[in-house]
Scaffold this motif. Structure first.
Motif, PDB file in Angstrom:
ATOM      1  N   ALA A  40       0.855  -1.185   0.000  1.00  0.00           N
ATOM      2  CA  ALA A  40       0.000   0.000   0.000  1.00  0.00           C
ATOM      3  C   ALA A  40       0.891   1.235   0.000  1.00  0.00           C
ATOM      4  CB  ALA A  40      -0.911   0.009   1.224  1.00  0.00           C
ATOM      5  N   THR A  41       0.553   2.221  -0.847  1.00  0.00           N
ATOM      6  CA  THR A  41       1.350   3.438  -0.964  1.00  0.00           C
ATOM      7  C   THR A  41       0.472   4.668  -0.772  1.00  0.00           C
ATOM      8  OG1 THR A  41       1.041   3.538  -3.372  1.00  0.00           O
ATOM      9  CG2 THR A  41       2.973   2.336  -2.554  1.00  0.00           C
ATOM     10  N   ALA A  42       1.067   5.716  -0.211  1.00  0.00           N
ATOM     11  CA  ALA A  42       0.373   6.999  -0.056  1.00  0.00           C
ATOM     12  C   ALA A  42       1.430   8.095  -0.041  1.00  0.00           C
ATOM     13  CB  ALA A  42      -0.441   7.037   1.235  1.00  0.00           C
ATOM     14  N   GLY A  43       1.186   9.163  -0.811  1.00  0.00           N
ATOM     15  CA  GLY A  43       2.182  10.225  -0.868  1.00  0.00           C
ATOM     16  C   GLY A  43       1.670  11.430  -1.620  1.00  0.00           C
ATOM     17  N   LEU A  44       2.601  12.137  -2.270  1.00  0.00           N
ATOM     18  CA  LEU A  44       2.296  13.382  -2.960  1.00  0.00           C
ATOM     19  C   LEU A  44       3.037  13.436  -4.290  1.00  0.00           C
ATOM     20  CD1 LEU A  44       2.775  15.864   0.027  1.00  0.00           C
ATOM     21  CD2 LEU A  44       0.579  15.119  -0.910  1.00  0.00           C
ATOM     22  N   ALA A  51      -0.022  17.229  -4.920  1.00  0.00           N
ATOM     23  CA  ALA A  51      -1.335  16.582  -4.962  1.00  0.00           C
ATOM     24  C   ALA A  51      -1.238  15.203  -4.319  1.00  0.00           C
ATOM     25  CB  ALA A  51      -1.807  16.450  -6.399  1.00  0.00           C
ATOM     26  N   PRO A  52      -2.274  14.777  -3.607  1.00  0.00           N
ATOM     27  CA  PRO A  52      -2.232  13.454  -2.965  1.00  0.00           C
ATOM     28  C   PRO A  52      -2.321  12.317  -3.979  1.00  0.00           C
ATOM     29  CG  PRO A  52      -4.380  14.481  -2.657  1.00  0.00           C
ATOM     30  CD  PRO A  52      -3.510  15.514  -3.293  1.00  0.00           C
ATOM     31  N   VAL A  53      -1.556  11.266  -3.721  1.00  0.00           N
ATOM     32  CA  VAL A  53      -1.576  10.063  -4.551  1.00  0.00           C
ATOM     33  C   VAL A  53      -1.649   8.852  -3.625  1.00  0.00           C
ATOM     34  CG1 VAL A  53      -0.328  11.082  -6.483  1.00  0.00           C
ATOM     35  CG2 VAL A  53       0.949   9.990  -4.643  1.00  0.00           C
ATOM     36  N   TYR A  54      -2.202   7.757  -4.142  1.00  0.00           N
ATOM     37  CA  TYR A  54      -2.378   6.564  -3.324  1.00  0.00           C
ATOM     38  C   TYR A  54      -2.491   5.362  -4.252  1.00  0.00           C
ATOM     39  CZ  TYR A  54      -6.946   8.313  -4.675  1.00  0.00           C
ATOM     40  OH  TYR A  54      -7.985   8.831  -5.410  1.00  0.00           O
ATOM     41  N   GLY A  55      -2.226   4.178  -3.714  1.00  0.00           N
ATOM     42  CA  GLY A  55      -2.310   3.011  -4.576  1.00  0.00           C
ATOM     43  C   GLY A  55      -2.096   1.716  -3.825  1.00  0.00           C
ATOM     44  N   ALA A  56      -2.306   0.621  -4.533  1.00  0.00           N
ATOM     45  CA  ALA A  56      -2.089  -0.720  -3.989  1.00  0.00           C
ATOM     46  C   ALA A  56      -1.440  -1.569  -5.073  1.00  0.00           C
ATOM     47  CB  ALA A  56      -3.403  -1.349  -3.545  1.00  0.00           C
ATOM     48  N   ALA A  73       5.917 -10.461 -10.829  1.00  0.00           N
ATOM     49  CA  ALA A  73       4.896  -9.941 -11.734  1.00  0.00           C
ATOM     50  C   ALA A  73       3.947  -9.084 -10.902  1.00  0.00           C
ATOM     51  CB  ALA A  73       4.143 -11.083 -12.401  1.00  0.00           C
ATOM     52  N   LEU A  74       3.656  -7.871 -11.374  1.00  0.00           N
ATOM     53  CA  LEU A  74       2.900  -6.898 -10.586  1.00  0.00           C
ATOM     54  C   LEU A  74       1.555  -6.569 -11.221  1.00  0.00           C
ATOM     55  CD1 LEU A  74       5.525  -4.139  -9.633  1.00  0.00           C
ATOM     56  CD2 LEU A  74       4.919  -6.199  -8.349  1.00  0.00           C
ATOM     57  N   PHE A  75       0.608  -6.207 -10.346  1.00  0.00           N
ATOM     58  CA  PHE A  75      -0.657  -5.601 -10.756  1.00  0.00           C
ATOM     59  C   PHE A  75      -0.898  -4.424  -9.817  1.00  0.00           C
ATOM     60  CE2 PHE A  75      -5.267  -5.106 -10.296  1.00  0.00           C
ATOM     61  CZ  PHE A  75      -5.621  -4.894 -11.622  1.00  0.00           C
ATOM     62  N   GLU A  76      -1.120  -3.230 -10.375  1.00  0.00           N
ATOM     63  CA  GLU A  76      -1.266  -2.028  -9.544  1.00  0.00           C
ATOM     64  C   GLU A  76      -2.535  -1.271  -9.889  1.00  0.00           C
ATOM     65  OE1 GLU A  76       1.254   1.864  -8.030  1.00  0.00           O
ATOM     66  OE2 GLU A  76       1.784   1.005  -9.969  1.00  0.00           O
ATOM     67  N   VAL A  77      -3.207  -0.776  -8.839  1.00  0.00           N
ATOM     68  CA  VAL A  77      -4.310   0.167  -8.969  1.00  0.00           C
ATOM     69  C   VAL A  77      -3.934   1.408  -8.169  1.00  0.00           C
ATOM     70  CG1 VAL A  77      -6.745   0.615  -8.538  1.00  0.00           C
ATOM     71  CG2 VAL A  77      -6.013  -1.673  -9.212  1.00  0.00           C
ATOM     72  N   ALA A  78      -3.957   2.575  -8.803  1.00  0.00           N
ATOM     73  CA  ALA A  78      -3.526   3.806  -8.140  1.00  0.00           C
ATOM     74  C   ALA A  78      -4.455   4.944  -8.524  1.00  0.00           C
ATOM     75  CB  ALA A  78      -2.086   4.146  -8.516  1.00  0.00           C
ATOM     76  N   GLY A  79      -4.451   5.985  -7.705  1.00  0.00           N
ATOM     77  CA  GLY A  79      -5.291   7.146  -7.972  1.00  0.00           C
ATOM     78  C   GLY A  79      -4.622   8.425  -7.524  1.00  0.00           C
ATOM     79  N   VAL A 100      -7.524   7.474 -12.315  1.00  0.00           N
ATOM     80  CA  VAL A 100      -7.403   6.111 -11.804  1.00  0.00           C
ATOM     81  C   VAL A 100      -6.526   5.336 -12.775  1.00  0.00           C
ATOM     82  CG1 VAL A 100      -8.599   3.984 -11.212  1.00  0.00           C
ATOM     83  CG2 VAL A 100      -9.653   6.189 -10.669  1.00  0.00           C
ATOM     84  N   ASP A 101      -5.447   4.772 -12.258  1.00  0.00           N
ATOM     85  CA  ASP A 101      -4.500   4.009 -13.074  1.00  0.00           C
ATOM     86  C   ASP A 101      -4.659   2.523 -12.800  1.00  0.00           C
ATOM     87  OD1 ASP A 101      -3.533   6.516 -13.702  1.00  0.00           O
ATOM     88  OD2 ASP A 101      -1.832   6.393 -12.329  1.00  0.00           O
ATOM     89  N   ILE A 102      -4.670   1.731 -13.842  1.00  0.00           N
ATOM     90  CA  ILE A 102      -4.650   0.273 -13.729  1.00  0.00           C
ATOM     91  C   ILE A 102      -3.528  -0.234 -14.623  1.00  0.00           C
ATOM     92  CG2 ILE A 102      -5.915  -1.874 -14.097  1.00  0.00           C
ATOM     93  CD1 ILE A 102      -8.492  -0.375 -13.573  1.00  0.00           C
TER      94      ILE A 102
END
Length: 203
Positions: A40-44, A51-56, A73-79, A100-102
């Motif tokens: 889990a990530t959270a930052g700027l 601007a706030p950013v976050y993801g898993a 191998a990765l799968f990411e969802v971020a916003g 929203v990034d996938i």
């Protein structure tokens, strides 16, 4: 007879610590390690305003035979949510962009020393944008758009215990339109970067 018994006892006592020391090594050799990560990530954002950013991130992998690298191998969802303001030849504007990034990709992880590890990510996928725009003297506008996504990231990880680590992750968006570009104002697309704190579970 007594001397023989004493000699055998002494030899057994001397050998016992050696056998005890070998047990952790054998156990460590049999340890299969962990093969899944959940981060889990959270930052700027670090350019163009904070601007706030976050993801898993979910990953599956491990260490290839005879290699110090770990490969996942990765799968990411971020916003992210970005507010922007500026002046164009047609007047001042204010814009809000939600994205929203996938994406999917690979992580290359390398142990450095003790619990310290570094890694690099390469991700490709898609981004969905929701943009709203207010311009001086004109009606507000809103739009939705989507584009391809290409991200690269680098991270620093401290493995505190076997199943948990803390770290920092820097991510660069190589394809990243600005809110003004999405709203059709003629501005050029721009690249942005994120800096986030990360907590990772290993299992």
């Amino acid at each position: 007879m007594t001397r023989t018994a004493l000699l055998l006892t002494a030899l057994l006592l001397a050998a016992a610590p050696a056998r005890a020391e070998q047990r952790p090594t054998v156990a460590a050799a049999r340890d299969p390690g962990t093969h899944f990560i959940l981060q889990a990530t959270a930052g700027l954002t670090v350019d163009g305003g904070a601007a706030p950013v976050y993801g898993a991130v979910f990953g599956v992998g491990g260490r290839p035979a005879r290699s110090p690298l770990r490969l996942y191998a990765l799968f990411e969802v971020a916003g992210a949510t970005t507010d922007a303001a500026g002046v164009t030849p047609t007047g001042a504007y204010g814009a809000t962009l939600r994205r929203v990034d996938i994406a999917a990709g690979l992580r290359f992880l390398l142990p450095v020393s003790g619990p310290l590890r570094i890694y690099a990510d390469l991700l490709v996928g898609g981004t969905t944008y929701q943009a709203s725009l207010e311009r001086q003297g004109l009606d507000p506008r809103s739009s939705e758009n989507g584009t391809a996504l290409v991200d690269v990231a680098a991270g620093l990880d401290l493995r505190l215990v076997r199943n948990c680590s803390l770290g920092l992750r820097f991510k660069q968006h190589l394809l990243d339109p600005t809110p003004a570009w999405l709203a059709g104002l003629g501005a050029a697309p721009a690249r942005s970067s994120d800096l986030s704190a990360a907590i990772t579970l290993h299992f």
